[in-house]
Design a protein around this motif. Structure first.
Motif, mmCIF file in Angstrom:
data_model
loop_
_atom_site.group_PDB
_atom_site.id
_atom_site.type_symbol
_atom_site.label_atom_id
_atom_site.label_comp_id
_atom_site.label_asym_id
_atom_site.label_seq_id
_atom_site.Cartn_x
_atom_site.Cartn_y
_atom_site.Cartn_z
ATOM 1 N N VAL A 291 58.735 83.018 50.130
ATOM 2 C CA VAL A 291 57.649 82.539 49.116
ATOM 3 C C VAL A 291 56.952 81.240 49.877
ATOM 4 N N VAL A 292 55.964 81.272 50.360
ATOM 5 C CA VAL A 292 55.274 80.031 50.883
ATOM 6 C C VAL A 292 54.448 79.184 50.242
ATOM 7 N N ILE A 293 54.897 78.018 50.051
ATOM 8 C CA ILE A 293 54.447 76.756 49.274
ATOM 9 C C ILE A 293 53.450 75.707 50.191
ATOM 10 N N TYR A 294 52.367 75.707 50.216
ATOM 11 C CA TYR A 294 51.568 74.912 50.881
ATOM 12 C C TYR A 294 51.632 73.577 49.885
ATOM 13 N N LEU A 295 52.140 72.526 50.703
ATOM 14 C CA LEU A 295 52.178 71.240 49.930
ATOM 15 C C LEU A 295 50.965 70.468 50.712
ATOM 16 N N GLU A 296 49.927 70.426 49.883
ATOM 17 C CA GLU A 296 48.552 69.760 50.282
ATOM 18 C C GLU A 296 48.678 68.307 50.051
ATOM 19 N N THR A 297 48.046 67.498 50.928
ATOM 20 C CA THR A 297 47.783 65.968 50.768
ATOM 21 C C THR A 297 46.769 65.543 51.653
ATOM 22 N N THR A 298 46.062 64.458 51.289
ATOM 23 C CA THR A 298 45.020 63.598 51.925
ATOM 24 C C THR A 298 45.420 62.945 53.090
ATOM 25 N N ILE A 299 44.344 62.853 54.133
ATOM 26 C CA ILE A 299 44.583 62.070 55.290
ATOM 27 C C ILE A 299 45.303 60.638 54.939
ATOM 28 N N LYS B 191 58.976 75.648 38.111
ATOM 29 C CA LYS B 191 58.422 76.101 37.117
ATOM 30 C C LYS B 191 57.494 77.294 37.462
ATOM 31 N N MET B 192 56.776 76.997 38.528
ATOM 32 C CA MET B 192 55.932 78.042 39.027
ATOM 33 C C MET B 192 56.458 79.297 39.544
ATOM 34 N N LEU B 193 57.909 79.061 40.157
ATOM 35 C CA LEU B 193 58.572 80.378 40.637
ATOM 36 C C LEU B 193 59.100 81.049 39.288
ATOM 37 N N GLU B 194 59.556 80.318 38.268
ATOM 38 C CA GLU B 194 60.112 81.111 37.219
ATOM 39 C C GLU B 194 58.880 81.901 36.317
ATOM 40 N N GLU B 195 57.718 81.095 36.580
ATOM 41 C CA GLU B 195 56.607 82.004 35.825
ATOM 42 C C GLU B 195 56.360 83.382 36.718
ATOM 43 N N GLU C 289 45.891 80.308 54.391
ATOM 44 C CA GLU C 289 45.669 81.895 54.636
ATOM 45 C C GLU C 289 47.183 82.438 54.324
ATOM 46 N N ILE C 290 48.496 81.824 54.489
ATOM 47 C CA ILE C 290 49.707 82.216 54.185
ATOM 48 C C ILE C 290 50.428 81.715 52.860
ATOM 49 N N ALA C 291 49.870 80.972 52.069
ATOM 50 C CA ALA C 291 50.264 80.114 50.779
ATOM 51 C C ALA C 291 50.333 81.104 49.973
ATOM 52 N N ASP C 292 51.478 81.400 49.428
ATOM 53 C CA ASP C 292 51.698 82.094 47.960
ATOM 54 C C ASP C 292 51.139 81.141 46.833
ATOM 55 N N TYR C 293 51.345 79.865 47.129
ATOM 56 C CA TYR C 293 51.051 78.966 46.118
ATOM 57 C C TYR C 293 50.574 77.485 46.983
ATOM 58 N N ALA D 259 66.371 85.708 39.356
ATOM 59 C CA ALA D 259 67.300 86.303 39.520
ATOM 60 C C ALA D 259 67.976 86.420 41.073
ATOM 61 N N GLU D 260 67.044 87.011 41.803
ATOM 62 C CA GLU D 260 67.451 87.125 43.225
ATOM 63 C C GLU D 260 67.060 85.926 43.906
ATOM 64 N N LYS D 261 67.830 85.348 44.804
ATOM 65 C CA LYS D 261 67.212 84.106 45.631
ATOM 66 C C LYS D 261 66.353 84.713 46.745
ATOM 67 N N ARG D 262 65.036 84.153 46.437
ATOM 68 C CA ARG D 262 63.928 84.471 47.423
ATOM 69 C C ARG D 262 64.004 83.105 48.348
ATOM 70 N N ASN D 263 63.835 83.215 49.762
ATOM 71 C CA ASN D 263 63.376 82.249 50.598
ATOM 72 C C ASN D 263 62.338 81.628 49.981
ATOM 73 N N ILE D 264 62.430 80.110 50.214
ATOM 74 C CA ILE D 264 61.123 79.477 50.069
ATOM 75 C C ILE D 264 60.799 78.580 51.266
ATOM 76 N N PHE D 265 59.618 78.689 51.559
ATOM 77 C CA PHE D 265 59.184 78.186 52.923
ATOM 78 C C PHE D 265 57.949 77.121 52.433
ATOM 79 N N LEU D 266 58.314 75.903 52.830
ATOM 80 C CA LEU D 266 57.254 74.626 52.604
ATOM 81 C C LEU D 266 56.435 74.492 53.901
ATOM 82 N N VAL D 267 55.150 74.806 53.790
ATOM 83 C CA VAL D 267 54.067 74.452 54.954
ATOM 84 C C VAL D 267 53.386 73.357 54.516
#
Length: 172
Positions: A99-107, A167-171, A145-149, A2-10
């Protein structure tokens, strides 16, 4: 949402923060911002030039000021620079203001995605793998440390990852 939360991608360079961020912002009808792009706009020069002239320390000062401004916006999707989490102030702002979302990847994926990119000052070296491994050792715990997801981006398209995030945010 409903409310627009900021989404930060790290996450590290090459994780897909900018590409995924654009898709995510489109889907959520939010504004997309990239902190590195904003730094370039405000400086009037590209990141490589800032690194050459001011060094990494000078760049980090600029980055901190930009992140302080951008994290105070409302209803944005923000792709942060890979090293933005080095600063405790940045980590605190990101955690507190969205909301902090950590996008994880391999070397391996990072190497594949960044191998021709000349706009990444830290990778202008003969040993990019070693640089990425050292950065991962220092920064991955800070992303965690700072990731919500946390979401892995290796074997999925940017659109699929963006859909998973929605989908994660909606849930939540």
């Amino acid at each position: 949402m409903a409310e627009k939360r900021n989404i930060f991608l790290v996450g590290p360079m090459g994780a897909g923060k900018s590409t995924i961020g654009r898709y995510l912002a489109q889907q959520l009808h939010m504004e997309f911002l990239d902190s590195d792009t904003v730094i370039e706009q405000r400086t009037g020069a590209d990141i490589s030039w800032v690194f050459d002239v001011e060094g990494e320390a000078g760049f980090r000062i600029r980055e901190e000021a930009v992140l302080d401004d951008l994290t105070q916006e409302q209803g944005i999707v923000l792709a942060t620079g890979g090293g933005s989490v080095i600063s405790k102030d940045n980590r605190n702002r990101l955690s507190a203001r969205g909301v902090v979302i950590y996008l994880e990847t391999t070397i391996e994926k990072q190497l594949a995605r960044t191998n021709r990119d000349k706009k990444r000052p830290l990778l202008q070296t003969e040993q990019p793998r070693e640089v990425l491994e050292a950065l991962a050792q220092d920064r991955n715990p800070l992303y965690e440390e700072i990731a919500d997801y946390t979401i892995r981006t290796d074997d999925q398209s940017a659109k699929v990852v963006a859909n998973q995030i929605v989908k994660m945010l909606e849930e939540s």
